[in-house]
Scaffold this active site. Structure first.
Site, PDB file in Angstrom:
ATOM      1  N   ASP A 166       0.796  -0.958  -0.063  1.00  8.82           N
ATOM      2  CA  ASP A 166      -0.344  -0.008  -0.375  1.00  8.82           C
ATOM      3  C   ASP A 166       1.145   1.051  -0.006  1.00  8.82           C
ATOM      4  O   ASP A 166       0.414   2.927  -0.270  1.00  8.82           O
ATOM      5  CB  ASP A 166      -0.987   0.095   1.129  1.00  8.82           C
ATOM      6  CG  ASP A 166      -1.983   0.917   1.112  1.00  8.82           C
ATOM      7  OD1 ASP A 166      -2.521   1.875   0.608  1.00  8.82           O
ATOM      8  OD2 ASP A 166      -1.777   2.097   2.288  1.00  8.82           O
ATOM      9  N   MET A 223      -7.458   5.909   2.888  1.00 11.05           N
ATOM     10  CA  MET A 223      -7.260   7.210   1.829  1.00 11.05           C
ATOM     11  C   MET A 223      -6.177   7.083   1.208  1.00 11.05           C
ATOM     12  O   MET A 223      -6.029   8.012   0.320  1.00 11.05           O
ATOM     13  CB  MET A 223      -7.619   8.280   2.700  1.00 11.05           C
ATOM     14  CG  MET A 223      -9.484   8.405   4.086  1.00 11.05           C
ATOM     15  SD  MET A 223     -10.380   8.407   2.771  1.00 11.05           S
ATOM     16  CE  MET A 223     -10.226  10.102   1.006  1.00 11.05           C
ATOM     17  N   ARG A 224      -5.136   6.398   1.563  1.00 10.48           N
ATOM     18  CA  ARG A 224      -4.259   6.594   0.308  1.00 10.48           C
ATOM     19  C   ARG A 224      -4.440   6.428  -1.348  1.00 10.48           C
ATOM     20  O   ARG A 224      -3.976   6.945  -1.840  1.00 10.48           O
ATOM     21  CB  ARG A 224      -3.056   5.962   1.777  1.00 10.48           C
ATOM     22  CG  ARG A 224      -2.044   5.644   0.267  1.00 10.48           C
ATOM     23  CD  ARG A 224      -0.445   4.937   0.686  1.00 10.48           C
ATOM     24  NE  ARG A 224       0.015   5.928   2.097  1.00 10.48           N
ATOM     25  CZ  ARG A 224      -0.135   4.765   3.337  1.00 10.48           C
ATOM     26  NH1 ARG A 224      -0.689   3.663   3.486  1.00 10.48           N
ATOM     27  NH2 ARG A 224       0.051   5.291   4.430  1.00 10.48           N
ATOM     28  N   ALA A 225      -5.337   5.190  -1.148  1.00 13.37           N
ATOM     29  CA  ALA A 225      -5.183   5.312  -2.300  1.00 13.37           C
ATOM     30  C   ALA A 225      -6.228   6.341  -2.866  1.00 13.37           C
ATOM     31  O   ALA A 225      -5.880   6.940  -4.326  1.00 13.37           O
ATOM     32  CB  ALA A 225      -6.834   4.094  -2.439  1.00 13.37           C
TER      33      ALA A 225
END
Length: 684
Positions: free
Chosen positions: A193, A274-276
């Site tokens: 991720d 929320m990184r995506a």
């Protein structure tokens, strides 16, 4: 210095080149992880990218590459005055798999720090890579704590070195690129991720494209300088396009429509956190700048999803990365916002090569004569879909038939959390999470004289060693007079990864479908545990008249799960043959990797049939492991109201212990942890 292969001469691999170029325009995208089989130009493309990077202005003499217009106020070589600097090419720094922590982040001179109070700092690879490229080949084989340090620095844009209260900080902003072959093991989902984009690469199956690859490689090998000269114009053009995109990037507008599409796409694919969303937004913005636009379109969002989401869909270690493009198109169309751009975003060919070479994904600015796209999506999709499907034909009875009475493979039962099986004693193997070991990280257990460079200072032991000599050394001030002989290295105890060798009975006595399903579920559960504990795994099976190595020891737990799924059953029970084959595997692995201790897990009901005196022969084979001190556990698969207890007898011959399938569960009444008992001459 040898001439690198030109980036624009790489044939096919459009997604790979595009992902690298997007990060060259905006390192804030978060780097690239390149996954693929060997021989697919992964390293060639990454090394070629460095020649395209624009030159950087640096403060003369600064080891940390400070920008002269805005030098880092905390630079260890500073402070620097704002002014003119010197230009140099952007660096590409390679991090070797066997690098130490000090080589990565840098090292402090502890002796001078204690005696003189001076922060004498030797920069590491993170400092060298600042404002350039940091390339990690085989990133999946890098120790976990090094990957954590690497990704933390990439996320924060700074590196911190702490040694016994002495702290040094310096800027570390770089384009992070990692390459890996999934056959050699996977990265943990938490680490996957942290990479902004991921690209799956595979060799083209088109003969014409393969011919062109060979032709260009041979031409380069014959005359590297001449070959590079023929591609100089294309290289200059792409370099200028990178500079132009960097200048345009701050002007790109990410409207509410595309932003809503990004949020809806991440929600539809159920990615964690929320990184995506953030990575997709940055990638879509950079794609627009790369195409020369100041507005983000649906096609940018679609391409960003294809690059930023597949590796974030990997929830289970045995899940293959991937993205359902039909579902993606439906989501983009549903949340298109009516801006007229949905048609391009939902078209069937937007994920493949764009017929317009100036488009955002038109080969990354590559020369148009390269031929058709090598089908990275097609190749990687086929490779990810072929292997798990091996069990399907066998359900209809079409699996290879090595012996009479073979039954079709059955699917494994649902995996569960298992007890921790550990090797007794204290090892010194590879970093992991299974058995006790002397490691560089962990709790401090003592001190010793350093062997080589000092890495972990034991302060109390160092002061204790220096204290008796202060008068003889003429100490007159408050400082402690420390000599190199006084320094003491801290000894630490942590956890190591082991070689977990599964020896699975696939004979007719195990062939009842519900029973074999439960057995496979148990082995799959142990494989999942091995993945989480960073072990190597191997798989030996026995049935009919022989034992065979279904999977040689590897770091790819996924491969073991695939072989297990397609495992057929039937025939006699050559227990001795399976044990002898396992003994050979461990003997060879002991030569290859002597520091890694083995744990053998035998999954059987203990029966032995076939050949003369099968029970006695199995007992003699089992005693070989006891003599070698191999830690072992027998998973007793015997069922029914009448039990012979043969698995327990086998465990006694092995010098190990036995557990039933029910006892293997972590929530069973027998407790949470079971150490494998047995003689271990290699245990400390």
């Amino acid at each position: 210095m040898s001439t690198p292969f030109p980036f624009t001469a790489v044939v096919g691999q459009d997604d790979l080149r595009l992902a690298l170029l997007l990060n060259a325009v905006s390192p804030a995208v978060g780097g690239v992880l390149v996954r693929g089989e060997k021989g697919t130009a992964k390293s060639t493309a990454v090394r070629a990218l460095s020649a395209l990077m624009p030159e950087v202005d640096v403060v003369a003499g600064c080891r940390f590459s400070c920008a002269p217009a805005a030098p880092d106020p905390a630079c260890p070589d500073g402070p620097h005055e704002v002014g003119a600097g010197v230009q140099r090419p952007a660096r590409m720094v390679e991090l070797p798999v066997g690098a130490s922590e000090d080589r990565l982040v840098g090292a402090l001179d502890i002796e001078r720090a204690l005696a003189e109070g001076v922060k004498a700092f030797e920069p590491g690879l993170l400092a060298d890579a600042h404002r350039g490229i940091l390339y990690v080949d085989e990133v999946n084989l890098l120790h976990d704590h090094l990957v954590d340090l690497l990704l933390d620095a990439a996320a924060m844009g700074a590196s911190y070195v702490e040694r016994e209260g002495v702290s040094v900080r310096h800027a570390a902003r770089f384009l992070l690129v990692g390459t890996m072959n999934p056959e050699e093991g996977e990265l943990r989902p938490q680490l996957l991720d942290r990479f902004g984009l991921t690209v799956e690469v595979a060799a083209s199956r088109e003969p014409d494209q393969r011919v062109e690859v060979v032709r260009r490689r041979l031409a380069y090998d014959d005359d590297p300088d001449g070959f590079a000269g023929r591609w100089a114009d294309e290289e200059t053009s792409v370099r200028a396009r990178i500079v132009a995109a960097r200048k345009l990037l701050p002007s790109v507008v990410l409207g509410d429509g595309p932003l809503r599409q990004i949020a809806a796409t991440c929600a539809a694919f159920e990615v964690d956190g929320m990184r995506a969303d953030i990575v997709m937004a940055r990638t879509a913005t950079t794609l627009a700048a790369w195409a020369g636009r100041t507005e983000v379109l649906a096609e940018d969002v679609r391409q960003a999803a294809l690059l930023a989401l597949p590796h974030r869909r990997r929830r289970n270690p045995f899940d293959a990365p991937g993205l359902d493009e039909d579902k993606l198109d439906e989501t983009l169309e549903e949340f298109g916002g009516g801006d007229g751009s949905n048609g391009s975003g939902g078209s069937d060919d937007s994920g493949d090569e764009d017929p317009d070479p100036d488009g955002p994904d038109g080969g990354g600015g590559q020369p148009p004569q390269e031929g058709p796209d090598g089908g990275n999506d097609d190749g990687s999709g086929e490779s990810s879909g072929e292997v798990p499907a091996q069990g399907e034909p066998s359900e209809s009875g079409q699996a290879p038939s090595p012996g009479a009475g073979e039954q079709a493979p059955v699917r494994a039962a649902e995996p569960f959390r298992t007890k921790v099986l550990s090797v007794p004693g204290l090892g010194e193997g590879a970093a992991g999470r299974r058995s006790r070991a002397r490691t560089e990280h962990g709790r401090t257990t003592g001190a010793r004289r350093p062997q080589g460079a000092l890495t972990k200072l034991h302060l109390a032991a160092t002061v204790q060693a220096a204290a008796p000599h202060q008068r003889a050394r003429g100490r007159s001030g408050p400082g402690l007079v420390v000599r190199r002989d006084d320094l003491r290295q801290a000894t630490r105890e942590g956890r190591e990864g082991n070689l977990v060798l599964f020896v699975v009975d696939a004979s007719g006595s195990m062939a009842a479908r519900q029973r074999m399903s439960a057995v496979k579920g148990a082995v799959l559960s142990l494989l999942l545990d091995a993945y989480q504990r960073r072990d190597k795994v191997g798989l030996v099976t026995f049935r009919g008249s022989t034992g065979e190595v279904a999977l040689p020891p590897t770091s790819s737990v996924d491969a073991a799960a695939v072989r297990l799924e397609s495992l057929p059953t039937g025939g006699r029970t050559p227990l001795a043959a399976g044990l002898l084959r396992a003994h050979d595997v461990l003997r060879v692995e002991r030569l290859r990797d002597p520091a890694r201790r083995a744990l053998m897990v035998v999954v059987t009901d203990g029966r032995a049939t076939g050949g003369p005196e099968p029970v006695n022969l199995a007992g003699r084979a089992a005693r070989l492991f006891a003599a070698d001190g191999v830690a072992s556990v027998v998973v007793d698969c015997e069922s029914g109201p009448v039990r012979l207890g043969l698995a327990g007898q086998l465990a006694g011959e092995l010098g190990g212990t036995a557990v039933t399938l029910d006892e293997l569960r972590a929530d069973s009444i027998a407790g949470l942890v079971r150490d494998v008992q047995g003689n271990s001459r290699r245990a400390a």
